[in-house]
Design a protein around this motif. Structure first.
Motif, PDB file in Angstrom:
ATOM      1  N   LYS A  29      38.589  30.697   9.563  1.00  0.00           N
ATOM      2  CA  LYS A  29      38.099  29.645   8.667  1.00  0.00           C
ATOM      3  C   LYS A  29      38.533  28.271   9.158  1.00  0.00           C
ATOM      4  CE  LYS A  29      37.957  28.331   3.771  1.00  0.00           C
ATOM      5  NZ  LYS A  29      36.476  28.301   3.721  1.00  0.00           N
ATOM      6  N   PHE A  30      39.793  28.156   9.590  1.00  0.00           N
ATOM      7  CA  PHE A  30      40.313  26.888  10.112  1.00  0.00           C
ATOM      8  C   PHE A  30      39.548  26.463  11.364  1.00  0.00           C
ATOM      9  CE2 PHE A  30      43.132  24.760  13.147  1.00  0.00           C
ATOM     10  CZ  PHE A  30      43.495  23.632  12.426  1.00  0.00           C
ATOM     11  N   ILE A  31      39.311  27.411  12.273  1.00  0.00           N
ATOM     12  CA  ILE A  31      38.613  27.107  13.523  1.00  0.00           C
ATOM     13  C   ILE A  31      37.176  26.667  13.252  1.00  0.00           C
ATOM     14  CG2 ILE A  31      37.658  28.177  15.614  1.00  0.00           C
ATOM     15  CD1 ILE A  31      40.249  29.771  15.825  1.00  0.00           C
ATOM     16  N   ILE A  32      36.525  27.321  12.313  1.00  0.00           N
ATOM     17  CA  ILE A  32      35.148  26.939  11.964  1.00  0.00           C
ATOM     18  C   ILE A  32      35.111  25.552  11.350  1.00  0.00           C
ATOM     19  CG2 ILE A  32      33.214  27.458  10.416  1.00  0.00           C
ATOM     20  CD1 ILE A  32      33.775  30.410  10.839  1.00  0.00           C
ATOM     21  N   ILE A  53      42.071  29.424  23.518  1.00  0.00           N
ATOM     22  CA  ILE A  53      43.095  29.155  22.491  1.00  0.00           C
ATOM     23  C   ILE A  53      42.691  29.786  21.165  1.00  0.00           C
ATOM     24  CG2 ILE A  53      44.162  27.335  21.094  1.00  0.00           C
ATOM     25  CD1 ILE A  53      44.080  25.563  23.612  1.00  0.00           C
ATOM     26  N   GLY A  54      41.422  29.612  20.797  1.00  0.00           N
ATOM     27  CA  GLY A  54      40.942  30.203  19.555  1.00  0.00           C
ATOM     28  C   GLY A  54      41.031  31.721  19.583  1.00  0.00           C
ATOM     29  N   ASP A  55      40.572  32.328  20.672  1.00  0.00           N
ATOM     30  CA  ASP A  55      40.612  33.790  20.798  1.00  0.00           C
ATOM     31  C   ASP A  55      42.047  34.308  20.803  1.00  0.00           C
ATOM     32  OD1 ASP A  55      37.865  33.994  20.868  1.00  0.00           O
ATOM     33  OD2 ASP A  55      37.753  33.997  23.059  1.00  0.00           O
ATOM     34  N   PHE A  56      42.934  33.558  21.441  1.00  0.00           N
ATOM     35  CA  PHE A  56      44.331  33.982  21.508  1.00  0.00           C
ATOM     36  C   PHE A  56      44.937  34.057  20.111  1.00  0.00           C
ATOM     37  CE2 PHE A  56      48.859  33.005  21.584  1.00  0.00           C
ATOM     38  CZ  PHE A  56      49.330  33.980  22.445  1.00  0.00           C
ATOM     39  N   PHE A  57      44.752  33.000  19.321  1.00  0.00           N
ATOM     40  CA  PHE A  57      45.351  32.987  17.989  1.00  0.00           C
ATOM     41  C   PHE A  57      44.665  33.960  17.033  1.00  0.00           C
ATOM     42  CE2 PHE A  57      47.207  28.999  19.496  1.00  0.00           C
ATOM     43  CZ  PHE A  57      48.499  29.129  19.006  1.00  0.00           C
ATOM     44  N   VAL A 117      39.937  42.423  27.167  1.00  0.00           N
ATOM     45  CA  VAL A 117      41.285  42.084  26.687  1.00  0.00           C
ATOM     46  C   VAL A 117      41.292  41.637  25.232  1.00  0.00           C
ATOM     47  CG1 VAL A 117      43.309  40.625  27.066  1.00  0.00           C
ATOM     48  CG2 VAL A 117      41.991  41.457  29.023  1.00  0.00           C
ATOM     49  N   VAL A 118      40.486  40.622  24.915  1.00  0.00           N
ATOM     50  CA  VAL A 118      40.512  40.059  23.563  1.00  0.00           C
ATOM     51  C   VAL A 118      40.049  41.086  22.535  1.00  0.00           C
ATOM     52  CG1 VAL A 118      39.612  38.246  22.055  1.00  0.00           C
ATOM     53  CG2 VAL A 118      40.167  37.721  24.451  1.00  0.00           C
ATOM     54  N   VAL A 119      38.884  41.680  22.761  1.00  0.00           N
ATOM     55  CA  VAL A 119      38.337  42.635  21.795  1.00  0.00           C
ATOM     56  C   VAL A 119      38.896  44.036  22.025  1.00  0.00           C
ATOM     57  CG1 VAL A 119      36.249  43.724  20.911  1.00  0.00           C
ATOM     58  CG2 VAL A 119      36.225  41.300  21.514  1.00  0.00           C
ATOM     59  N   GLY A 120      38.738  44.558  23.250  1.00  0.00           N
ATOM     60  CA  GLY A 120      39.154  45.932  23.532  1.00  0.00           C
ATOM     61  C   GLY A 120      40.628  46.161  23.276  1.00  0.00           C
ATOM     62  N   PHE A 121      41.479  45.410  23.958  1.00  0.00           N
ATOM     63  CA  PHE A 121      42.912  45.595  23.770  1.00  0.00           C
ATOM     64  C   PHE A 121      43.366  45.096  22.407  1.00  0.00           C
ATOM     65  CE2 PHE A 121      47.222  43.863  23.876  1.00  0.00           C
ATOM     66  CZ  PHE A 121      47.937  45.007  24.176  1.00  0.00           C
TER      67      PHE A 121
END
Length: 239
Positions: A29-32, A53-57, A117-121
Motif C-alpha cells: 500500500k505504501f509503495i503504491i 528495493i520494493g521487491d526486497f522489502f 529469487v523474489v517469488v520462487g524463493f
C-alpha cells in the motif's frame, strides 16, 4: 515438552504468518501510494534499482530475517541443495526459458531473478520451508492448512490494492483464494517431502510463473509424476 512449550511452538509460526500478511499489505500500500510500484514488464536501467528495493522489502526481507534467526535449523526447513538429476534438469529448464523469452535487456535479466529469487524463493521459504515444517512437527493437517491458507490470502492483496479495494473487498478476495492456496500449496509440499529439498518447489514454482507456453505446467506435472513413479518403484522393491 510441556503443554505451554507445545502451544508456543504452534502459535509462533501462525503469528508470524499473520504479521507477515499485515506487513505485506502495509508495504505494498505504501509503495503504491508513493508511485513506486513498477510492473515487471516496465523495468528499465533507470528504475531497476527502485524495483529491486520494493521487491526486497515486500518479498525478501522477512525470509532473510527468518534465515538469520533460524540459521541453525535451516536443514530442518530443507533449505539444502541435494545434487540430483532432477534439480539440474529444472535449472536447465529455467535457462531454456530465459533463452526462449529472448529478452537480453535489463528487464529480461531482472525477470529471471524476480521469478526465481523474489517469488520462487521468497514464497516457498516462508510458507513451505518455515511455516509448514515448523507446524509439521506437531500436526501435519494443521501444517498443510495454515501454510496454504496464508499463502492463498496473500495473493489477494496486490490485485485488491491495484483495483482500489478497501479492506472489506480485499478480505472477500482472500476468501476466494484460500482453497487454491491450500490445494496448490499441498502440491508444493508433496514436492518438498519427496525431494527433501526446498529447491525443488522453488524451481518448479519459478518455472510455472516464468513459463513460455505450456512448459511450466508440463514441468510441474512431470515433476509430480517423476516422484510418483519413484514411490511405486520403491514400493515394488519392498514387496
Amino acid at each position: 515438552m510441556n503443554k505451554q512449550k507445545f502451544n508456543n511452538y504452534i502459535a509462533i509460526p501462525i503469528i508470524i504468518s499473520l504479521l507477515y500478511t499485515i506487513y505485506f499489505y502495509v508495504v505494498i500500500k505504501f509503495i503504491i501510494e508513493c508511485n513506486m510500484l513498477i510492473s515487471i514488464n516496465n523495468i528499465t536501467i533507470n528504475n531497476v534499482g527502485t524495483k529491486f528495493i520494493g521487491d526486497f522489502f515486500i518479498m525478501l526481507l522477512v525470509p532473510l530475517i527468518l534465515v538469520v534467526i533460524y540459521r541453525k535449523k535451516l536443514i530442518e526447513f530443507k533449505l539444502q541443495f541435494i545434487h540430483t538429476y532432477l534439480q539440474y534438469v529444472l535449472i536447465a529448464i529455467m535457462m531454456v526459458l530465459f533463452l526462449l523469452h529472448g529478452d537480453f535487456t535489463i528487464r529480461g535479466y531482472y525477470k529471471f531473478f524476480f521469478y526465481l529469487v523474489v517469488v520462487g524463493f521468497g514464497e516457498e521459504f516462508i510458507f513451505r520451508g518455515y511455516v509448514y515444517n515448523e507446524l509439521l512437527r506437531h500436526n501435519k493437517f494443521l501444517a498443510v492448512i495454515v501454510s496454504g491458507f496464508f499463502w492463498g490470502i496473500l495473493h489477494a492483496v496486490l490485485p485488491g490494492l491495484l483495483a482500489g479495494d478497501g479492506l472489506r473487498q480485499i478480505g472477500i478476495r482472500m476468501l476466494s483464494d484460500i482453497g487454491e492456496g491450500i490445494v496448490a500449496g499441498y502440491y508444493f509440499i508433496y514436492l518438498l517431502e519427496k525431494s527433501k529439498s526446498l529447491f525443488i518447489p522453488v524451481f518448479v514454482h519459478a518455472i510455472l510463473d516464468y513459463t513460455v507456453g505450456g512448459i511450466g505446467v508440463l514441468t510441474a506435472i512431470g515433476t509430480g509424476v517423476y516422484f510418483f513413479i519413484l514411490d511405486r518403484k520403491k514400493l515394488h522393491k519392498s514387496l
